[in-house]
Design a protein around this motif. Structure first.
Motif, PDB file in Angstrom:
ATOM      1  N   GLU A   1       0.779  -1.646   0.135  1.00  0.00           N
ATOM      2  CA  GLU A   1       0.225   0.260  -0.362  1.00  0.00           C
ATOM      3  C   GLU A   1       0.688   1.681   0.000  1.00  0.00           C
ATOM      4  O   GLU A   1       0.241   1.590  -0.740  1.00  0.00           O
ATOM      5  CB  GLU A   1      -1.258   0.021   0.895  1.00  0.00           C
ATOM      6  CG  GLU A   1      -1.673   1.037   0.822  1.00  0.00           C
ATOM      7  CD  GLU A   1      -2.770   1.439   2.469  1.00  0.00           C
ATOM      8  OE1 GLU A   1      -3.539   1.927   2.539  1.00  0.00           O
ATOM      9  OE2 GLU A   1      -2.307   1.155   2.891  1.00  0.00           O
TER      10      GLU A   1
ATOM     11  N   TRP B   1       2.285   1.551  -4.000  1.00  0.00           N
ATOM     12  CA  TRP B   1       1.664   1.432  -5.031  1.00  0.00           C
ATOM     13  C   TRP B   1       0.490   2.174  -4.733  1.00  0.00           C
ATOM     14  O   TRP B   1      -0.424   1.974  -5.706  1.00  0.00           O
ATOM     15  CB  TRP B   1       1.890  -0.045  -5.343  1.00  0.00           C
ATOM     16  CG  TRP B   1       3.204  -0.397  -5.714  1.00  0.00           C
ATOM     17  CD1 TRP B   1       3.095  -1.509  -4.937  1.00  0.00           C
ATOM     18  CD2 TRP B   1       3.946  -0.022  -6.651  1.00  0.00           C
ATOM     19  NE1 TRP B   1       4.647  -1.709  -4.825  1.00  0.00           N
ATOM     20  CE2 TRP B   1       4.728  -1.380  -6.395  1.00  0.00           C
ATOM     21  CE3 TRP B   1       3.625   0.068  -7.937  1.00  0.00           C
ATOM     22  CZ2 TRP B   1       6.213  -0.498  -7.356  1.00  0.00           C
ATOM     23  CZ3 TRP B   1       4.711   1.027  -8.641  1.00  0.00           C
ATOM     24  CH2 TRP B   1       5.828  -0.014  -8.288  1.00  0.00           C
ATOM     25  N   ARG B   2      -0.099   2.568  -3.475  1.00  0.00           N
ATOM     26  CA  ARG B   2      -1.789   3.525  -3.902  1.00  0.00           C
ATOM     27  C   ARG B   2      -1.825   4.234  -4.649  1.00  0.00           C
ATOM     28  O   ARG B   2      -0.333   5.196  -3.741  1.00  0.00           O
ATOM     29  CB  ARG B   2      -1.889   2.778  -2.710  1.00  0.00           C
ATOM     30  CG  ARG B   2      -3.471   3.604  -2.372  1.00  0.00           C
ATOM     31  CD  ARG B   2      -3.769   3.774  -0.442  1.00  0.00           C
ATOM     32  NE  ARG B   2      -5.498   4.136  -0.588  1.00  0.00           N
ATOM     33  CZ  ARG B   2      -6.358   3.968   0.316  1.00  0.00           C
ATOM     34  NH1 ARG B   2      -5.791   3.238   1.267  1.00  0.00           N
ATOM     35  NH2 ARG B   2      -7.344   4.064   0.554  1.00  0.00           N
TER      36      ARG B   2
ATOM     37  N   SER C   1      -3.303   7.069  -5.212  1.00  0.00           N
ATOM     38  CA  SER C   1      -3.969   8.472  -4.296  1.00  0.00           C
ATOM     39  C   SER C   1      -3.040   9.098  -3.138  1.00  0.00           C
ATOM     40  O   SER C   1      -3.522   9.746  -2.241  1.00  0.00           O
ATOM     41  CB  SER C   1      -5.440   8.310  -2.953  1.00  0.00           C
ATOM     42  OG  SER C   1      -5.471   7.576  -2.789  1.00  0.00           O
ATOM     43  N   THR C   2      -2.376   7.814  -2.632  1.00  0.00           N
ATOM     44  CA  THR C   2      -1.183   8.686  -1.581  1.00  0.00           C
ATOM     45  C   THR C   2       0.183   8.848  -1.851  1.00  0.00           C
ATOM     46  O   THR C   2       1.087   9.067  -0.915  1.00  0.00           O
ATOM     47  CB  THR C   2      -1.508   7.601   0.017  1.00  0.00           C
ATOM     48  OG1 THR C   2      -0.957   5.999  -0.117  1.00  0.00           O
ATOM     49  CG2 THR C   2      -2.803   7.527   0.399  1.00  0.00           C
ATOM     50  N   ARG C   3       0.730   8.029  -3.047  1.00  0.00           N
ATOM     51  CA  ARG C   3       1.499   8.371  -3.151  1.00  0.00           C
ATOM     52  C   ARG C   3       2.774   9.286  -3.001  1.00  0.00           C
ATOM     53  O   ARG C   3       2.452  10.784  -3.318  1.00  0.00           O
ATOM     54  CB  ARG C   3       2.304   7.187  -4.496  1.00  0.00           C
ATOM     55  CG  ARG C   3       3.679   7.353  -5.354  1.00  0.00           C
ATOM     56  CD  ARG C   3       3.472   6.895  -6.677  1.00  0.00           C
ATOM     57  NE  ARG C   3       3.454   5.452  -6.756  1.00  0.00           N
ATOM     58  CZ  ARG C   3       3.412   5.650  -8.170  1.00  0.00           C
ATOM     59  NH1 ARG C   3       3.687   5.946  -8.859  1.00  0.00           N
ATOM     60  NH2 ARG C   3       3.062   3.724  -8.636  1.00  0.00           N
TER      61      ARG C   3
ATOM     62  N   ASP D   1      -2.969  -1.067  -8.009  1.00  0.00           N
ATOM     63  CA  ASP D   1      -4.411  -0.213  -7.006  1.00  0.00           C
ATOM     64  C   ASP D   1      -5.479  -0.550  -7.259  1.00  0.00           C
ATOM     65  O   ASP D   1      -6.771  -0.570  -6.278  1.00  0.00           O
ATOM     66  CB  ASP D   1      -3.943   1.318  -7.236  1.00  0.00           C
ATOM     67  CG  ASP D   1      -4.845   2.014  -6.642  1.00  0.00           C
ATOM     68  OD1 ASP D   1      -4.392   2.331  -5.837  1.00  0.00           O
ATOM     69  OD2 ASP D   1      -5.418   2.785  -7.517  1.00  0.00           O
TER      70      ASP D   1
ATOM     71  N   TRP E   1      -8.315   0.820   0.121  1.00  0.00           N
ATOM     72  CA  TRP E   1      -7.586   0.337  -0.249  1.00  0.00           C
ATOM     73  C   TRP E   1      -7.934  -0.800  -1.230  1.00  0.00           C
ATOM     74  O   TRP E   1      -7.683  -1.794  -1.788  1.00  0.00           O
ATOM     75  CB  TRP E   1      -5.900   0.173  -0.583  1.00  0.00           C
ATOM     76  CG  TRP E   1      -4.488   0.049  -1.916  1.00  0.00           C
ATOM     77  CD1 TRP E   1      -4.927   0.674  -2.419  1.00  0.00           C
ATOM     78  CD2 TRP E   1      -3.736  -0.269  -1.570  1.00  0.00           C
ATOM     79  NE1 TRP E   1      -4.104   0.294  -3.656  1.00  0.00           N
ATOM     80  CE2 TRP E   1      -3.163  -0.535  -3.005  1.00  0.00           C
ATOM     81  CE3 TRP E   1      -3.084  -1.572  -1.104  1.00  0.00           C
ATOM     82  CZ2 TRP E   1      -2.373  -0.490  -3.728  1.00  0.00           C
ATOM     83  CZ3 TRP E   1      -2.181  -2.015  -1.734  1.00  0.00           C
ATOM     84  CH2 TRP E   1      -1.679  -1.122  -3.488  1.00  0.00           C
ATOM     85  N   ASN E   2      -9.058  -0.925  -1.663  1.00  0.00           N
ATOM     86  CA  ASN E   2      -9.831  -2.052  -1.970  1.00  0.00           C
ATOM     87  C   ASN E   2      -9.542  -3.204  -1.153  1.00  0.00           C
ATOM     88  O   ASN E   2     -10.188  -4.704  -1.753  1.00  0.00           O
ATOM     89  CB  ASN E   2      -9.847  -1.838  -3.404  1.00  0.00           C
ATOM     90  CG  ASN E   2      -9.947  -0.895  -4.397  1.00  0.00           C
ATOM     91  OD1 ASN E   2     -10.624  -0.078  -3.936  1.00  0.00           O
ATOM     92  ND2 ASN E   2      -8.870  -0.728  -5.293  1.00  0.00           N
TER      93      ASN E   2
END
Length: 113
Positions: free
Chosen positions: A32, A35-36, A38-40, A56, A72-73
């Motif tokens: 996370e 590779w997430r 929205s928060t990278r 993602d 994160w899904n």
């Protein structure tokens, strides 16, 4: 093994074929953070973007007795792993891909100086 473009392409091809990903807490938190989208917070090489978008968007299950919630899904799996995963996850997601899952162990005590 070097995490190069070919390795990321191969991993992305496997993730695309999977119904879901199965992570332990440590692997989930590491993936996370890296590779997430929205928060990278760090720039990655352009060739990692297809992998980043794929992981993602992928459905994830996280096995943990210490996390209260996941994002994160992802869905949190608690309880006995041997009972929860074969009867629950593979019934609905027969092509799940799993990362290393091991029981949480406490960190060793810090040495005093």
């Amino acid at each position: 093994m070097i995490a190069d473009e070919d390795l990321h392409r191969h991993a992305m091809e496997n993730i695309v074929q999977a119904d879901a990903l199965l992570f332990g807490r440590v692997t989930y938190e590491m993936m996370e953070a890296a590779w997430r989208l929205s928060t990278r917070t760090v720039a990655m090489p352009d060739w990692t973007e297809p992998f980043a978008r794929t992981i993602d968007a992928a459905k994830k299950y996280v096995v943990s007795s210490t996390l209260d919630r996941v994002g994160w899904n992802a869905e949190l799996i608690r309880g006995d792993l041997g009972q929860a995963v074969p009867s629950g996850l593979t019934e609905f997601h027969p092509t799940a891909i799993s990362g290393p899952i091991r029981p949480a162990t406490p960190a060793p005590p810090c040495a005093s100086t």
